[in-house]
Design a protein around this motif. Structure first.
Motif, PDB file in Angstrom:
ATOM      1  N   MET A  37      40.680 -11.773  17.517  1.00  0.00           N
ATOM      2  CA  MET A  37      39.660 -12.778  17.310  1.00  0.00           C
ATOM      3  C   MET A  37      38.491 -12.161  16.545  1.00  0.00           C
ATOM      4  O   MET A  37      37.980 -11.127  16.929  1.00  0.00           O
ATOM      5  N   ILE A  38      38.102 -12.780  15.461  1.00  0.00           N
ATOM      6  CA  ILE A  38      37.010 -12.264  14.644  1.00  0.00           C
ATOM      7  C   ILE A  38      35.674 -12.793  15.155  1.00  0.00           C
ATOM      8  O   ILE A  38      35.595 -13.916  15.653  1.00  0.00           O
ATOM      9  N   ASP A  39      34.657 -11.966  15.063  1.00  0.00           N
ATOM     10  CA  ASP A  39      33.309 -12.404  15.404  1.00  0.00           C
ATOM     11  C   ASP A  39      32.712 -13.083  14.182  1.00  0.00           C
ATOM     12  O   ASP A  39      32.562 -12.462  13.131  1.00  0.00           O
ATOM     13  N   ILE A  40      32.380 -14.344  14.312  1.00  0.00           N
ATOM     14  CA  ILE A  40      31.742 -15.074  13.225  1.00  0.00           C
ATOM     15  C   ILE A  40      30.263 -14.693  13.244  1.00  0.00           C
ATOM     16  O   ILE A  40      29.615 -14.772  14.289  1.00  0.00           O
ATOM     17  N   PRO A  41      29.729 -14.278  12.105  1.00  0.00           N
ATOM     18  CA  PRO A  41      28.347 -13.788  12.104  1.00  0.00           C
ATOM     19  C   PRO A  41      27.313 -14.889  12.279  1.00  0.00           C
ATOM     20  O   PRO A  41      27.578 -16.070  12.034  1.00  0.00           O
ATOM     21  N   ARG A  42      26.166 -14.476  12.671  1.00  0.00           N
ATOM     22  CA  ARG A  42      24.952 -15.294  12.693  1.00  0.00           C
ATOM     23  C   ARG A  42      23.988 -14.582  11.756  1.00  0.00           C
ATOM     24  O   ARG A  42      23.667 -13.409  11.974  1.00  0.00           O
ATOM     25  N   ILE A  43      23.574 -15.265  10.713  1.00  0.00           N
ATOM     26  CA  ILE A  43      22.715 -14.664   9.691  1.00  0.00           C
ATOM     27  C   ILE A  43      21.384 -15.401   9.712  1.00  0.00           C
ATOM     28  O   ILE A  43      21.356 -16.637   9.644  1.00  0.00           O
ATOM     29  N   GLU A  44      20.303 -14.658   9.791  1.00  0.00           N
ATOM     30  CA  GLU A  44      18.983 -15.275   9.827  1.00  0.00           C
ATOM     31  C   GLU A  44      18.219 -14.937   8.557  1.00  0.00           C
ATOM     32  O   GLU A  44      18.287 -13.818   8.055  1.00  0.00           O
TER      33      GLU A  44
ATOM     34  N   GLN B 229      39.274 -20.668   8.460  1.00  0.00           N
ATOM     35  CA  GLN B 229      39.225 -19.581   7.482  1.00  0.00           C
ATOM     36  C   GLN B 229      38.710 -18.270   8.082  1.00  0.00           C
ATOM     37  O   GLN B 229      39.081 -17.192   7.619  1.00  0.00           O
ATOM     38  N   TRP B 230      37.873 -18.378   9.112  1.00  0.00           N
ATOM     39  CA  TRP B 230      37.380 -17.146   9.741  1.00  0.00           C
ATOM     40  C   TRP B 230      38.540 -16.325  10.296  1.00  0.00           C
ATOM     41  O   TRP B 230      38.573 -15.106  10.122  1.00  0.00           O
ATOM     42  N   GLN B 231      39.494 -16.972  10.945  1.00  0.00           N
ATOM     43  CA  GLN B 231      40.639 -16.249  11.493  1.00  0.00           C
ATOM     44  C   GLN B 231      41.630 -15.839  10.408  1.00  0.00           C
ATOM     45  O   GLN B 231      42.246 -14.779  10.484  1.00  0.00           O
ATOM     46  N   LEU B 232      41.784 -16.667   9.396  1.00  0.00           N
ATOM     47  CA  LEU B 232      42.763 -16.383   8.347  1.00  0.00           C
ATOM     48  C   LEU B 232      42.288 -15.338   7.336  1.00  0.00           C
ATOM     49  O   LEU B 232      43.081 -14.528   6.865  1.00  0.00           O
ATOM     50  N   PHE B 233      41.004 -15.383   6.992  1.00  0.00           N
ATOM     51  CA  PHE B 233      40.509 -14.551   5.889  1.00  0.00           C
ATOM     52  C   PHE B 233      39.340 -13.642   6.255  1.00  0.00           C
ATOM     53  O   PHE B 233      38.920 -12.821   5.442  1.00  0.00           O
ATOM     54  N   GLY B 234      38.780 -13.803   7.439  1.00  0.00           N
ATOM     55  CA  GLY B 234      37.616 -12.995   7.819  1.00  0.00           C
ATOM     56  C   GLY B 234      36.307 -13.534   7.271  1.00  0.00           C
ATOM     57  O   GLY B 234      35.274 -12.877   7.350  1.00  0.00           O
ATOM     58  N   HIS B 235      36.355 -14.728   6.714  1.00  0.00           N
ATOM     59  CA  HIS B 235      35.148 -15.429   6.260  1.00  0.00           C
ATOM     60  C   HIS B 235      35.441 -16.911   6.282  1.00  0.00           C
ATOM     61  O   HIS B 235      36.593 -17.336   6.417  1.00  0.00           O
ATOM     62  N   GLY B 236      34.408 -17.705   6.175  1.00  0.00           N
ATOM     63  CA  GLY B 236      34.546 -19.156   6.216  1.00  0.00           C
ATOM     64  C   GLY B 236      33.195 -19.791   6.045  1.00  0.00           C
ATOM     65  O   GLY B 236      32.333 -19.250   5.352  1.00  0.00           O
TER      66      GLY B 236
ATOM     67  N   GLN C 163      25.680 -26.949   5.119  1.00  0.00           N
ATOM     68  CA  GLN C 163      26.700 -25.925   5.315  1.00  0.00           C
ATOM     69  C   GLN C 163      26.778 -25.035   4.081  1.00  0.00           C
ATOM     70  O   GLN C 163      26.556 -25.480   2.951  1.00  0.00           O
ATOM     71  N   VAL C 164      27.094 -23.777   4.312  1.00  0.00           N
ATOM     72  CA  VAL C 164      27.363 -22.822   3.240  1.00  0.00           C
ATOM     73  C   VAL C 164      28.624 -22.074   3.639  1.00  0.00           C
ATOM     74  O   VAL C 164      28.875 -21.878   4.831  1.00  0.00           O
ATOM     75  N   GLY C 165      29.440 -21.691   2.665  1.00  0.00           N
ATOM     76  CA  GLY C 165      30.676 -21.026   3.052  1.00  0.00           C
ATOM     77  C   GLY C 165      31.295 -20.209   1.941  1.00  0.00           C
ATOM     78  O   GLY C 165      30.946 -20.351   0.771  1.00  0.00           O
ATOM     79  N   ILE C 166      32.191 -19.351   2.361  1.00  0.00           N
ATOM     80  CA  ILE C 166      33.057 -18.626   1.431  1.00  0.00           C
ATOM     81  C   ILE C 166      34.450 -19.173   1.670  1.00  0.00           C
ATOM     82  O   ILE C 166      35.005 -19.048   2.762  1.00  0.00           O
ATOM     83  N   ASN C 167      34.974 -19.824   0.646  1.00  0.00           N
ATOM     84  CA  ASN C 167      36.260 -20.496   0.732  1.00  0.00           C
ATOM     85  C   ASN C 167      37.363 -19.660   0.095  1.00  0.00           C
ATOM     86  O   ASN C 167      37.128 -18.962  -0.889  1.00  0.00           O
ATOM     87  N   ALA C 168      38.549 -19.769   0.663  1.00  0.00           N
ATOM     88  CA  ALA C 168      39.734 -19.098   0.133  1.00  0.00           C
ATOM     89  C   ALA C 168      40.934 -19.981   0.447  1.00  0.00           C
ATOM     90  O   ALA C 168      40.816 -20.993   1.116  1.00  0.00           O
TER      91      ALA C 168
END
Length: 170
Positions: free
Chosen positions: A1-8, A56-63, A81-86
């Motif tokens: 399970m990947i930790d989804i970041p919190r960015i401030e 995408q967080w689980q599949l690619f490590g970003h979302g 929303q903002v994201g990195i799509n793959a």
């Protein structure tokens, strides 16, 4: 399970999507404002996109991350929303954004996109990202340019009406 970041940032918190974000997201996707993303979308299509953003967080490590106002700026409202799509619809990793209509004109989209771009370059060690922007979406084209994106006419694209802006790591 990947930790989804919190960015401030100074005014915003970029945080993982929650189910209570769904109604505003679905409402946005049902409007003509989603036209540059292929919409408007019915509820089923919007739900699939919302779930894709999370998966995408689980599949690619970003979302995708939801954009929330910080306490001193607002009342913690989700503004977009903002994201990195793959994946198969994205020839390269894409930096994308959407902002709910009542929050435009405050610089939130550029602040959030710059923060996620910088996170991707530092934490994921990506060398480049692209933004696929419909040629008629003038506001997003300007935003991509404000982020330092440079038009890349030779880049692959899924939609022939998109202009590709390349963001390179400094």
């Amino acid at each position: 399970m990947i930790d989804i970041p919190r960015i401030e940032t100074a005014r915003l918190v970029l945080r993982p999507p929650r189910f209570d974000d769904w109604p505003s997201y679905a409402a946005f996707m049902a409007t003509p404002r989603a036209a540059y993303m292929g919409g408007p979308f019915d509820e089923a299509a919007a739900w699939g996109m919302f779930c894709h953003d999370v998966a995408q967080w689980q599949l690619f490590g970003h979302g995708s991350l939801m954009i929330e106002e910080r306490g001193a700026v607002g009342d913690g409202r989700c503004v977009g929303q903002v994201g990195i799509n793959a994946g198969p619809l994205f020839p390269e990793q894409e930096l994308g954004w959407l902002l709910y209509a009542s929050f435009e004109g405050r610089g939130y989209a550029v602040e959030a996109a710059a923060a996620l771009r910088d996170w991707a370059f530092s934490d994921l060690e990506l060398k480049t990202l692209v933004s696929y922007v419909h040629r008629n979406n003038i506001a997003s084209r300007r935003l991509a340019e404000r982020l330092g994106g440079v038009e890349d006419a030779s880049a692959a694209r899924h939609d022939p009406l998109d202009i590709v802006y390349r963001h390179s790591r400094a």
